[in-house]
Design a protein around this motif. Structure first.
Motif, PDB file in Angstrom:
ATOM      1  N   ILE A 288       0.851  -1.199   0.000  1.00  0.00           N
ATOM      2  CA  ILE A 288       0.000   0.000   0.000  1.00  0.00           C
ATOM      3  C   ILE A 288       0.888   1.250   0.000  1.00  0.00           C
ATOM      4  O   ILE A 288       0.703   2.180   0.778  1.00  0.00           O
ATOM      5  N   ALA A 289       1.832   1.232  -0.934  1.00  0.00           N
ATOM      6  CA  ALA A 289       2.801   2.333  -0.999  1.00  0.00           C
ATOM      7  C   ALA A 289       2.123   3.670  -1.314  1.00  0.00           C
ATOM      8  O   ALA A 289       2.693   4.730  -1.077  1.00  0.00           O
ATOM      9  N   HIS A 290       0.896   3.608  -1.832  1.00  0.00           N
ATOM     10  CA  HIS A 290       0.178   4.863  -2.103  1.00  0.00           C
ATOM     11  C   HIS A 290      -0.284   5.518  -0.805  1.00  0.00           C
ATOM     12  O   HIS A 290      -0.521   6.727  -0.773  1.00  0.00           O
ATOM     13  N   LEU A 291      -0.381   4.754   0.270  1.00  0.00           N
ATOM     14  CA  LEU A 291      -0.836   5.320   1.546  1.00  0.00           C
ATOM     15  C   LEU A 291       0.254   5.376   2.612  1.00  0.00           C
ATOM     16  O   LEU A 291       0.131   6.092   3.608  1.00  0.00           O
ATOM     17  N   ARG A 292       1.342   4.623   2.382  1.00  0.00           N
ATOM     18  CA  ARG A 292       2.330   4.538   3.466  1.00  0.00           C
ATOM     19  C   ARG A 292       3.011   5.863   3.807  1.00  0.00           C
ATOM     20  O   ARG A 292       3.490   6.010   4.939  1.00  0.00           O
ATOM     21  N   PRO A 293       3.037   6.873   2.878  1.00  0.00           N
ATOM     22  CA  PRO A 293       3.599   8.157   3.328  1.00  0.00           C
ATOM     23  C   PRO A 293       2.843   8.749   4.530  1.00  0.00           C
ATOM     24  O   PRO A 293       3.366   9.620   5.219  1.00  0.00           O
ATOM     25  N   ARG A 294       1.634   8.257   4.782  1.00  0.00           N
ATOM     26  CA  ARG A 294       0.867   8.777   5.925  1.00  0.00           C
ATOM     27  C   ARG A 294       1.230   8.122   7.254  1.00  0.00           C
ATOM     28  O   ARG A 294       0.655   8.474   8.274  1.00  0.00           O
ATOM     29  N   THR A 295       2.138   7.150   7.219  1.00  0.00           N
ATOM     30  CA  THR A 295       2.547   6.555   8.491  1.00  0.00           C
ATOM     31  C   THR A 295       3.669   7.386   9.103  1.00  0.00           C
ATOM     32  O   THR A 295       4.341   8.152   8.408  1.00  0.00           O
ATOM     33  N   ASN A 296       3.866   7.208  10.395  1.00  0.00           N
ATOM     34  CA  ASN A 296       4.936   7.948  11.067  1.00  0.00           C
ATOM     35  C   ASN A 296       6.296   7.633  10.465  1.00  0.00           C
ATOM     36  O   ASN A 296       7.106   8.523  10.217  1.00  0.00           O
ATOM     37  N   THR A 297       6.560   6.344  10.249  1.00  0.00           N
ATOM     38  CA  THR A 297       7.870   5.932   9.753  1.00  0.00           C
ATOM     39  C   THR A 297       8.155   6.546   8.387  1.00  0.00           C
ATOM     40  O   THR A 297       9.223   7.122   8.160  1.00  0.00           O
ATOM     41  N   PHE A 298       7.191   6.444   7.475  1.00  0.00           N
ATOM     42  CA  PHE A 298       7.454   6.966   6.134  1.00  0.00           C
ATOM     43  C   PHE A 298       7.443   8.489   6.104  1.00  0.00           C
ATOM     44  O   PHE A 298       8.177   9.095   5.318  1.00  0.00           O
ATOM     45  N   GLY A 299       6.658   9.098   6.965  1.00  0.00           N
ATOM     46  CA  GLY A 299       6.738  10.552   7.088  1.00  0.00           C
ATOM     47  C   GLY A 299       8.156  10.961   7.452  1.00  0.00           C
ATOM     48  O   GLY A 299       8.751  11.853   6.836  1.00  0.00           O
ATOM     49  N   ALA A 300       8.721  10.272   8.440  1.00  0.00           N
ATOM     50  CA  ALA A 300      10.091  10.595   8.879  1.00  0.00           C
ATOM     51  C   ALA A 300      11.090  10.358   7.749  1.00  0.00           C
ATOM     52  O   ALA A 300      11.953  11.193   7.468  1.00  0.00           O
ATOM     53  N   VAL A 301      10.974   9.218   7.084  1.00  0.00           N
ATOM     54  CA  VAL A 301      11.904   8.882   5.998  1.00  0.00           C
ATOM     55  C   VAL A 301      11.809   9.919   4.876  1.00  0.00           C
ATOM     56  O   VAL A 301      12.829  10.383   4.354  1.00  0.00           O
ATOM     57  N   LEU A 302      10.590  10.307   4.535  1.00  0.00           N
ATOM     58  CA  LEU A 302      10.422  11.212   3.386  1.00  0.00           C
ATOM     59  C   LEU A 302      10.843  12.639   3.720  1.00  0.00           C
ATOM     60  O   LEU A 302      11.386  13.341   2.866  1.00  0.00           O
TER      61      LEU A 302
ATOM     62  N   ILE B 231      16.043  -1.050   0.828  1.00  0.00           N
ATOM     63  CA  ILE B 231      16.100   0.125  -0.045  1.00  0.00           C
ATOM     64  C   ILE B 231      14.725   0.466  -0.627  1.00  0.00           C
ATOM     65  O   ILE B 231      14.465   1.612  -0.985  1.00  0.00           O
ATOM     66  N   ARG B 232      13.830  -0.521  -0.666  1.00  0.00           N
ATOM     67  CA  ARG B 232      12.458  -0.267  -1.155  1.00  0.00           C
ATOM     68  C   ARG B 232      11.703   0.679  -0.223  1.00  0.00           C
ATOM     69  O   ARG B 232      10.658   1.211  -0.598  1.00  0.00           O
ATOM     70  N   ASP B 233      12.237   0.859   0.996  1.00  0.00           N
ATOM     71  CA  ASP B 233      11.516   1.650   1.993  1.00  0.00           C
ATOM     72  C   ASP B 233      12.118   3.034   2.205  1.00  0.00           C
ATOM     73  O   ASP B 233      11.761   3.722   3.166  1.00  0.00           O
ATOM     74  N   VAL B 234      13.013   3.453   1.318  1.00  0.00           N
ATOM     75  CA  VAL B 234      13.558   4.809   1.436  1.00  0.00           C
ATOM     76  C   VAL B 234      13.289   5.637   0.187  1.00  0.00           C
ATOM     77  O   VAL B 234      13.828   6.736   0.031  1.00  0.00           O
ATOM     78  N   ILE B 235      12.470   5.121  -0.718  1.00  0.00           N
ATOM     79  CA  ILE B 235      12.046   5.846  -1.922  1.00  0.00           C
ATOM     80  C   ILE B 235      10.523   5.723  -1.938  1.00  0.00           C
ATOM     81  O   ILE B 235       9.992   4.686  -1.552  1.00  0.00           O
ATOM     82  N   PRO B 236       9.815   6.788  -2.347  1.00  0.00           N
ATOM     83  CA  PRO B 236       8.352   6.698  -2.235  1.00  0.00           C
ATOM     84  C   PRO B 236       7.752   5.506  -2.980  1.00  0.00           C
ATOM     85  O   PRO B 236       6.963   4.748  -2.410  1.00  0.00           O
ATOM     86  N   PHE B 237       8.135   5.330  -4.232  1.00  0.00           N
ATOM     87  CA  PHE B 237       7.502   4.295  -5.055  1.00  0.00           C
ATOM     88  C   PHE B 237       8.575   3.458  -5.739  1.00  0.00           C
ATOM     89  O   PHE B 237       9.020   3.792  -6.837  1.00  0.00           O
ATOM     90  N   PRO B 238       9.028   2.388  -5.085  1.00  0.00           N
ATOM     91  CA  PRO B 238      10.176   1.638  -5.587  1.00  0.00           C
ATOM     92  C   PRO B 238       9.887   0.882  -6.877  1.00  0.00           C
ATOM     93  O   PRO B 238       8.777   0.421  -7.108  1.00  0.00           O
ATOM     94  N   ARG B 239      10.926   0.784  -7.703  1.00  0.00           N
ATOM     95  CA  ARG B 239      10.892  -0.018  -8.928  1.00  0.00           C
ATOM     96  C   ARG B 239      11.902  -1.148  -8.777  1.00  0.00           C
ATOM     97  O   ARG B 239      13.111  -0.886  -8.661  1.00  0.00           O
ATOM     98  N   THR B 240      11.400  -2.370  -8.762  1.00  0.00           N
ATOM     99  CA  THR B 240      12.267  -3.542  -8.651  1.00  0.00           C
ATOM    100  C   THR B 240      11.699  -4.609  -9.593  1.00  0.00           C
ATOM    101  O   THR B 240      10.599  -4.416 -10.120  1.00  0.00           O
ATOM    102  N   PRO B 241      12.428  -5.715  -9.821  1.00  0.00           N
ATOM    103  CA  PRO B 241      11.897  -6.708 -10.749  1.00  0.00           C
ATOM    104  C   PRO B 241      10.455  -7.099 -10.397  1.00  0.00           C
ATOM    105  O   PRO B 241      10.164  -7.382  -9.240  1.00  0.00           O
TER     106      PRO B 241
END
Ligand code: 4AD
Ligand code: MG
Length: 465
Positions: free
Chosen positions: A120-134, A450-460
């Protein structure tokens, strides 16, 4: 009334003042007389408490104020009686902008796993952790631009679509407007690109360095900071298919000066995080990694160990003799695995290591050759927990030596005449490096993937959102 940001409201001491705050409800609790809403608007990790007296605002009228809802609250700023906050707002009006059905809202009060949050990467910026990371991510980008601007570097924009694969840094993604169901082939059975958009094969860049060298040999010192693409099938916690890279390139710089710059630059970034993002770091230190702040301070305050590859291999071979087990073999000429790098950094030296003078076989064609005929002036900066955070080198400025290497490696240079011109006309000693922005982010946040330090990660197999 104009809106006050939560961050500003929390600093205010004008008790009694009417303010309006707007944001998303983190939690709501209370009893039958009074409700407490924890409001966050992204301006800070901290929430602002909104107190609702049901005698003034009927409980019924704020039924929709649940976790995830977006509201505006108007009221009086007062000194807080409660623990954990200095001020709060006594509401006299609550407006609900957007509800969030508690039955289906994917972010619940309880902590979620990082794996679930990726879905749910479209909503995770609203969590405390991702707010801090971003917020930290923004601050690191700002620190990087500030550092280079203050040190006389020009921000140089290199192309994202490229017609050359000379860097050889990784597998490339093709760029085409051809109808893939009707690909044309020439008489030799090769794809015919004559009708394609650029009239030749093109790809997304794996590095801006080669164009960066054109900038440095004109402007003196440049840096790039842009998206970079590598199509390797690397499913590791350290690799993305789309990441951001910072690549300074500097005329008249030698190996020692290059290492000085690498060290000074990363220390500046880490110090910036400690000086400007302490609330977010403290949160991450508590929630993600208890040794984060200590590790950041450690890096800022220690001198990096500078270590020629040959000495590094000796240390590793000694360790193996004494019984240290590694998954991969170590010998002079091998490309060190991340377990080897981490042994040197975390166990042997216990500080960041700048490794230099690698065997030429394992490094790129453009690195300056040493007089021993075996090694080149490449540098990798190795960090605790991360491994390689920076890769760079002094560049081979001699046209003849560069051409010999290109021929030895059978590098197709027909599209690279413009690069070789730097060595044909006014060639100069120069050097540069590439810092993986998300690797830096891993280090300053303590996040594990590393998928958790960029808003919308691109991986295989992942390009959602
Ligand atoms: O070591 P690399 O491949 O070096 C270059 O691309 C040079 N052209 C840089 C230069 O001298 N201007 O990549 C540089 C850095 C690595 O040290 C790593 O931090 C990061 O880029 N990096 C990646 N980060 C995330 N995902 C990937 N797939 C990465 N590949 C490299
Ligand atoms: Mg590298």
């Amino acid at each position: 009334m104009s809106r006050t940001k939560v961050q500003d409201a929390l600093q205010m001491t004008e008790y009694g003042k009417q303010i309006v705050v707007k944001g998303w409800v983190r939690t709501r609790r209370g009893n039958k007389n009074v409700g407490f809403i924890a409001l966050n608007d992204g301006s800070t990790i901290k929430n602002l408490q909104i107190v609702v007296d049901f005698a003034k605002i009927p409980e019924e009228s704020i039924k929709a104020v649940t976790t995830g809802a977006c509201i505006a609250a108007e009221g009086q700023l007062v000194k807080s009686e409660g623990k954990g906050q200095t001020v709060e707002v006594l509401a006299n009006k609550i407006e609900v902008y957007g509800t969030a059905d508690p039955e289906s809202y994917p972010l619940q009060k309880k902590g979620h796993s990082m794996e679930y949050l990726r879905e749910i990467a479209h909503l995770r910026p609203r969590t405390n952790t991702f707010g801090a990371v971003l917020r930290l991510r923004h601050n690191m980008a700002y620190a990087i631009h500030t550092y280079f601007h203050e040190h006389g570097f020009y921000y140089f924009h290199t192309p994202i679509i490229t017609g050359s694969d000379c860097e050889g840094a990784g597998q490339m993604f093709s760029v085409t407007t051809q109808d893939l169901s009707k690909i044309k082939f020439d008489e030799n059975g090769k794809v015919d690109y004559s009708d394609d958009f650029f009239g030749k094969p093109t790809s997304l860049t794996v590095s801006g360095q080669l164009e960066g060298e054109l900038g440095a040999t004109a402007l003196g010192a440049i840096y790039t900071f842009g998206p970079t693409f590598r199509a390797e099938n690397s499913n590791t916690p350290r690799h993305l298919a789309e990441f951001w890279m910072i690549e300074p390139e500097i005329a008249f710089m030698d190996l020692t000066e290059l290492m000085d710059l690498e060290e000074d630059f990363v220390k500046y970034c880490v110090r910036w995080a400690l000086d400007h993002c302490y609330d977010d770091l403290e949160f991450l230190n508590n929630m993600i990694d208890n040794s984060l702040i200590e590790r950041l301070k450690g890096v800022v305050n220690t001198q990096f160990k500078r270590l020629p590859y040959t000495e590094g291999v000796k240390i590793l071979e000694e360790a193996v003799k004494k019984g240290r087990k590694f998954e991969f073999p170590v010998y002079w000429g091998c490309d060190l695995a991340s377990e080897h790098e981490r042994y040197l950094v975390e166990e042997y030296f216990k500080c960041p290591v700048i490794m230099t003078d690698y065997p030429k076989e394992i490094k790129a064609f453009y690195m300056k050759q040493n007089t021993d005929g075996k090694t080149v002036q490449g540098t990798d900066v190795l960090f605790p927990q991360i491994g390689e955070i920076i890769g760079g080198s002094v560049r081979e400025e001699s046209y003849d030596k560069l051409m010999t290497r290109i021929e030895e490696l059978h590098i197709p240079m027909k599209d690279m005449w413009w690069y070789l011109d730097t060595r044909r006309y006014g060639s100069c000693p120069h050097a540069g490096f590439g810092l993986g922005f998300e690797r830096l982010m891993l280090f300053v946040t303590g996040m594990q993937n590393i998928r958790d330090v960029i808003p919308f990660p691109r991986t295989p197999k992942t390009a959602e959102f």
